[in-house]
Design a protein around this motif. Structure first.
Motif, PDB file in Angstrom:
ATOM      1  N   THR A 226      -4.023  -1.263  -3.077  1.00  0.00           N
ATOM      2  CA  THR A 226      -3.568  -0.997  -1.712  1.00  0.00           C
ATOM      3  C   THR A 226      -2.162  -0.404  -1.724  1.00  0.00           C
ATOM      4  O   THR A 226      -1.859   0.547  -0.988  1.00  0.00           O
ATOM      5  CB  THR A 226      -3.581  -2.292  -0.880  1.00  0.00           C
ATOM      6  OG1 THR A 226      -4.918  -2.811  -0.832  1.00  0.00           O
ATOM      7  CG2 THR A 226      -3.079  -2.048   0.530  1.00  0.00           C
TER       8      THR A 226
ATOM      9  N   GLN B 232       4.052   6.157  -2.258  1.00  0.00           N
ATOM     10  CA  GLN B 232       3.847   5.989  -3.701  1.00  0.00           C
ATOM     11  C   GLN B 232       3.189   7.205  -4.349  1.00  0.00           C
ATOM     12  O   GLN B 232       3.136   7.294  -5.567  1.00  0.00           O
ATOM     13  CB  GLN B 232       3.004   4.736  -3.961  1.00  0.00           C
ATOM     14  CG  GLN B 232       3.628   3.458  -3.451  1.00  0.00           C
ATOM     15  CD  GLN B 232       5.057   3.268  -3.942  1.00  0.00           C
ATOM     16  OE1 GLN B 232       5.352   3.521  -5.111  1.00  0.00           O
ATOM     17  NE2 GLN B 232       5.932   2.825  -3.049  1.00  0.00           N
TER      18      GLN B 232
ATOM     19  N   SER C 101      -2.090   3.223  -2.618  1.00  0.00           N
ATOM     20  CA  SER C 101      -2.630   4.128  -1.594  1.00  0.00           C
ATOM     21  C   SER C 101      -1.597   4.505  -0.539  1.00  0.00           C
ATOM     22  O   SER C 101      -1.833   5.402   0.275  1.00  0.00           O
ATOM     23  CB  SER C 101      -3.848   3.485  -0.904  1.00  0.00           C
ATOM     24  OG  SER C 101      -3.449   2.393  -0.080  1.00  0.00           O
ATOM     25  N   GLN C 102      -0.449   3.837  -0.554  1.00  0.00           N
ATOM     26  CA  GLN C 102       0.582   4.135   0.434  1.00  0.00           C
ATOM     27  C   GLN C 102       1.183   5.514   0.176  1.00  0.00           C
ATOM     28  O   GLN C 102       1.460   5.878  -0.978  1.00  0.00           O
ATOM     29  CB  GLN C 102       1.685   3.070   0.386  1.00  0.00           C
ATOM     30  CG  GLN C 102       1.226   1.671   0.738  1.00  0.00           C
ATOM     31  CD  GLN C 102       2.308   0.625   0.535  1.00  0.00           C
ATOM     32  OE1 GLN C 102       3.426   0.938   0.127  1.00  0.00           O
ATOM     33  NE2 GLN C 102       1.978  -0.624   0.828  1.00  0.00           N
TER      34      GLN C 102
END
Length: 206
Positions: free
Chosen positions: A152, A159, A155-156
Motif C-alpha cells: 500500500t 513513492q 502505491s502512493q
C-alpha cells in the motif's frame, strides 16, 4: 536491571528539572557507571542493545548505560548532565551526518570530546538497509506480516520513482513503534560481516 531502570527514570526527571540529579548520581555510583552511549531515539537503542546481546555483552554489568535522547537537539543537555559538568561519564554514541554539527557544539560546550561518536551517513536504519540489501529487508517485512502495508505504501504517488532503499527507510518510520521493532529485527538478520561500520565500531569501543 531494576537499578538501571531507576537510573533512567531519574535521568528523565533530571533532564527537565535543573534541581534534580542527586538520586541519579547515587544510582550511577551504585551501578559503577563509567560510560554513557547517547543515541538519538529508541530504534537506535533497540539496535545497539540487540547487537550487544548477540555478542554476549551485558552493557549494564560493564558500567555502560545506553540512553535514548529523544532527538539530536537534546545532545547538549545530555552531555551536560552525563559528561564532565555532571556525572563525568565517558560519552560515546551514534549520530547522523546531517546532525554532526549539533553534536560537536553540544559536546564542546560540555567539555567532552567528540571523536568517540560514530557517524551514520543518513541514519542507522539507512546503514542497516544498505548492509542487508533491499531484497533481504523486504523478506523480513513479509515475514513480519507487513507485506500488505508495504505494498500500500509503495502505491502512493509520492513513492513512485524513489530508490528502493529510500522507500524502505521511509516505510519504517510511517507507523509508531515500527522503527523500534525493525531496529531489532534488522540487527538480528545481520551476518557477522554485515554489521554497519558505525555500529560495529561503537560496540568495539565500549
Amino acid at each position: 536491571m531494576t537499578e538501571m531502570r531507576a537510573f533512567h527514570n531519574e535521568m528523565d526527571r533530571w533532564v527537565v528539572d535543573d534541581h534534580g540529579g542527586d538520586t541519579a548520581r547515587e544510582l550511577a555510583e551504585d551501578l559503577g557507571l563509567r560510560t554513557a552511549v547517547l543515541l538519538e531515539g529508541p530504534s537506535d537503542l533497540a539496535a545497539v542493545e540487540t547487537l550487544a546481546a548477540r555478542r554476549g555483552r551485558d552493557l549494564a554489568a560493564e558500567g555502560v548505560c545506553v540512553v535514548s535522547m529523544g532527538g539530536a537537539m537534546s545532545i547538549a543537555r545530555y552531555a551536560e548532565l552525563l559528561g564532565p559538568p555532571g556525572l563525568d561519564l565517558r560519552l560515546t554514541g551514534l549520530c547522523d551526518k546531517r546532525e554532526r554539527g549539533f553534536y560537536e557544539r553540544g559536546l564542546r560546550r560540555a567539555g567532552a570530546p567528540d571523536q568517540d561518536f560514530f557517524v551514520c551517513v543518513a541514519d542507522l536504519e539507512d546503514e542497516l538497509i544498505r548492509a542487508l540489501g533491499t531484497a533481504k529487508v523486504e523478506e523480513i517485512i513479509a515475514a513480519e506480516g507487513d507485506l500488505r502495508p508495504w505494498q500500500t505504501f509503495l502505491s502512493q504517488p509520492a513513492q513512485h520513482g524513489r530508490p528502493r532503499d529510500q522507500q524502505l527507510r521511509r516505510f519504517l518510520g510511517t507507523k509508531k513503534g515500527r522503527k523500534i521493532r525493525y531496529g531489532t529485527l534488522l540487527v538480528e538478520a545481520l551476518g557477522p560481516d554485515q554489521v554497519p561500520t558505525p555500529l560495529d565500531e561503537l560496540l568495539a569501543s565500549l
